[in-house]
Design a protein around this motif. Sequence first.
Motif, PDB file in Angstrom:
ATOM      1  N   ALA A 188       0.837  -1.199   0.000  1.00 23.20           N
ATOM      2  CA  ALA A 188       0.000   0.000   0.000  1.00 23.20           C
ATOM      3  C   ALA A 188       0.874   1.252   0.000  1.00 23.20           C
ATOM      4  N   THR A 189       0.456   2.246  -0.759  1.00 23.90           N
ATOM      5  CA  THR A 189       1.243   3.476  -0.877  1.00 23.90           C
ATOM      6  C   THR A 189       0.680   4.628  -0.052  1.00 23.90           C
ATOM      7  N   ASP A 190      -0.504   4.486   0.495  1.00 23.13           N
ATOM      8  CA  ASP A 190      -1.051   5.529   1.350  1.00 23.13           C
ATOM      9  C   ASP A 190      -1.743   4.892   2.545  1.00 23.13           C
ATOM     10  N   SER A 191      -1.965   5.697   3.566  1.00 23.42           N
ATOM     11  CA  SER A 191      -2.487   5.193   4.829  1.00 23.42           C
ATOM     12  C   SER A 191      -3.872   4.577   4.682  1.00 23.42           C
ATOM     13  N   GLU A 192      -4.733   5.197   3.885  1.00 27.44           N
ATOM     14  CA  GLU A 192      -6.098   4.683   3.718  1.00 27.44           C
ATOM     15  C   GLU A 192      -6.085   3.314   3.062  1.00 27.44           C
ATOM     16  N   GLU A 193      -5.264   3.156   2.039  1.00 23.30           N
ATOM     17  CA  GLU A 193      -5.161   1.863   1.359  1.00 23.30           C
ATOM     18  C   GLU A 193      -4.553   0.816   2.290  1.00 23.30           C
ATOM     19  N   GLU A 194      -3.569   1.236   3.084  1.00 27.66           N
ATOM     20  CA  GLU A 194      -2.919   0.319   4.021  1.00 27.66           C
ATOM     21  C   GLU A 194      -3.913  -0.213   5.050  1.00 27.66           C
ATOM     22  N   VAL A 195      -4.735   0.676   5.596  1.00 24.12           N
ATOM     23  CA  VAL A 195      -5.730   0.271   6.588  1.00 24.12           C
ATOM     24  C   VAL A 195      -6.759  -0.668   5.965  1.00 24.12           C
ATOM     25  N   GLU A 196      -7.156  -0.401   4.730  1.00 22.32           N
ATOM     26  CA  GLU A 196      -8.117  -1.261   4.052  1.00 22.32           C
ATOM     27  C   GLU A 196      -7.553  -2.677   3.877  1.00 22.32           C
ATOM     28  N   GLN A 197      -6.270  -2.783   3.516  1.00 23.36           N
ATOM     29  CA  GLN A 197      -5.638  -4.092   3.388  1.00 23.36           C
ATOM     30  C   GLN A 197      -5.562  -4.811   4.724  1.00 23.36           C
ATOM     31  N   LEU A 198      -5.234  -4.067   5.779  1.00 19.47           N
ATOM     32  CA  LEU A 198      -5.107  -4.683   7.097  1.00 19.47           C
ATOM     33  C   LEU A 198      -6.442  -5.211   7.601  1.00 19.47           C
ATOM     34  N   GLN A 199      -7.519  -4.538   7.298  1.00 24.22           N
ATOM     35  CA  GLN A 199      -8.826  -5.029   7.717  1.00 24.22           C
ATOM     36  C   GLN A 199      -9.092  -6.422   7.153  1.00 24.22           C
ATOM     37  N   MET A 220       0.522 -12.931   8.894  1.00 24.57           N
ATOM     38  CA  MET A 220       1.893 -12.416   8.848  1.00 24.57           C
ATOM     39  C   MET A 220       1.958 -11.012   9.436  1.00 24.57           C
ATOM     40  N   GLN A 221       0.845 -10.322   9.409  1.00 19.70           N
ATOM     41  CA  GLN A 221       0.723  -9.017  10.061  1.00 19.70           C
ATOM     42  C   GLN A 221      -0.327  -9.136  11.159  1.00 19.70           C
ATOM     43  N   GLY A 222       0.013  -8.680  12.352  1.00 18.70           N
ATOM     44  CA  GLY A 222      -0.937  -8.688  13.440  1.00 18.70           C
ATOM     45  C   GLY A 222      -1.088 -10.038  14.130  1.00 18.70           C
ATOM     46  N   ASN A 223      -2.051 -10.116  15.012  1.00 15.94           N
ATOM     47  CA  ASN A 223      -2.346 -11.237  15.909  1.00 15.94           C
ATOM     48  C   ASN A 223      -1.259 -11.350  16.979  1.00 15.94           C
ATOM     49  N   VAL A 224      -0.097 -11.948  16.684  1.00 14.45           N
ATOM     50  CA  VAL A 224       1.024 -11.880  17.629  1.00 14.45           C
ATOM     51  C   VAL A 224       2.299 -11.499  16.884  1.00 14.45           C
ATOM     52  N   CYS A 225       3.183 -10.796  17.569  1.00 15.50           N
ATOM     53  CA  CYS A 225       4.519 -10.523  17.031  1.00 15.50           C
ATOM     54  C   CYS A 225       5.274 -11.846  16.939  1.00 15.50           C
ATOM     55  N   GLY A 256       6.164  -8.245  12.476  1.00 16.56           N
ATOM     56  CA  GLY A 256       4.758  -8.425  12.154  1.00 16.56           C
ATOM     57  C   GLY A 256       3.746  -7.643  12.962  1.00 16.56           C
ATOM     58  N   GLY A 257       4.123  -7.171  14.150  1.00 18.83           N
ATOM     59  CA  GLY A 257       3.153  -6.483  14.983  1.00 18.83           C
ATOM     60  C   GLY A 257       2.111  -7.436  15.551  1.00 18.83           C
ATOM     61  N   SER A 258       1.202  -6.906  16.354  1.00 14.67           N
ATOM     62  CA  SER A 258       0.235  -7.761  17.054  1.00 14.67           C
ATOM     63  C   SER A 258      -1.147  -7.132  17.104  1.00 14.67           C
ATOM     64  N   TRP A 259      -2.073  -7.853  17.740  1.00 15.19           N
ATOM     65  CA  TRP A 259      -3.432  -7.362  17.959  1.00 15.19           C
ATOM     66  C   TRP A 259      -3.460  -6.055  18.733  1.00 15.19           C
ATOM     67  N   PHE A 260      -2.396  -5.746  19.428  1.00 13.21           N
ATOM     68  CA  PHE A 260      -2.321  -4.573  20.293  1.00 13.21           C
ATOM     69  C   PHE A 260      -1.844  -3.330  19.544  1.00 13.21           C
ATOM     70  N   ASN A 261      -1.157  -3.514  18.419  1.00 15.64           N
ATOM     71  CA  ASN A 261      -0.455  -2.414  17.752  1.00 15.64           C
ATOM     72  C   ASN A 261      -1.315  -1.689  16.727  1.00 15.64           C
ATOM     73  N   GLU A 262      -0.972  -0.416  16.486  1.00 15.43           N
ATOM     74  CA  GLU A 262      -1.620   0.349  15.429  1.00 15.43           C
ATOM     75  C   GLU A 262      -1.008  -0.018  14.083  1.00 15.43           C
ATOM     76  N   HIS A 263      -1.652   0.430  13.018  1.00  7.02           N
ATOM     77  CA  HIS A 263      -1.321  -0.076  11.686  1.00  7.02           C
ATOM     78  C   HIS A 263       0.108   0.198  11.259  1.00  7.02           C
ATOM     79  N   LYS A 264       0.693   1.317  11.649  1.00 11.48           N
ATOM     80  CA  LYS A 264       2.038   1.638  11.164  1.00 11.48           C
ATOM     81  C   LYS A 264       3.099   0.671  11.700  1.00 11.48           C
ATOM     82  N   LEU A 265       2.799  -0.036  12.788  1.00 12.83           N
ATOM     83  CA  LEU A 265       3.746  -1.013  13.331  1.00 12.83           C
ATOM     84  C   LEU A 265       3.562  -2.401  12.723  1.00 12.83           C
TER      85      LEU A 265
END
Length: 238
Positions: A94-105, A134-139, A173-182
């Motif tokens: 993703a190249t912008d924050s809005e697109e990144e958040v949409e992918q993470l959802q 691979m992103q989120g849930n647990v580091c 990978g970040g976790s369930w606790f982290n915001e999207h940029k992490l």
Amino acid sequence: MGSTSHLSEQPVHQVVIASFLLGKYEVTQGEWTAIMGSNPSANTACGERCPVERISWNEAQTFIHRLKQLTGLNYRLPSEAEWEYAARANTRLATDSEEEVEQLQQNAWYSKNSKGHVHPVGQKAPNGFGLHDMQGNVCEWVEDAFHENYLGAHPNGKPRLSHSESIRRVLRGGSWFNEHKLLRPHHRNSDAPEASYVFFGLRLARDVAPALPALKATRAEQSSDPASDGIHASGLTP
């Protein structure tokens, strides 16, 4: 590998990685219990299909050692380069924050949708290599010792080590606790090898060819193969 977003992710560099196997899911509480005999997770109510958490890097190494003894297969943590390659999965980021958040959802449990807790593996859509969470849930711990940047990184993607036992180890990978940029695939985190928190877990890697003599199968081995749902780094089913 790397990015220009943060000094710790620089310099951006090319890495050539040999084929390897990587678990389709994070190691679950059920798999950990089958090998270790107990469950250290804080959220045991989540169930056996939830990722094991509250795991230190040292404990991950003990788990892997026992699994290798049981199976004769060369299980290990992925290197930092292997992990990033698998997380990026040859797809456009993703190249912008809005697109990144949409992918993470679609792909990740993180602070905006996790409701403050870990979730069973595989509930979110997989990435381009068929890997879940691979992103989120647990580091996820990787093998590498933490260095402040990529200067001196191995061009073959092998883990960077240290002669100091107190060196911090890398988490990805970040976790369930982290915001999207992490949760960016490039983002690097680290902690002491004895540190274990409710958002620290692991995913297994394995060499393509066995490197150890096989031992007699045990009940634990027969009931659990945490990397049986794995893929080649190329994305091909083994």
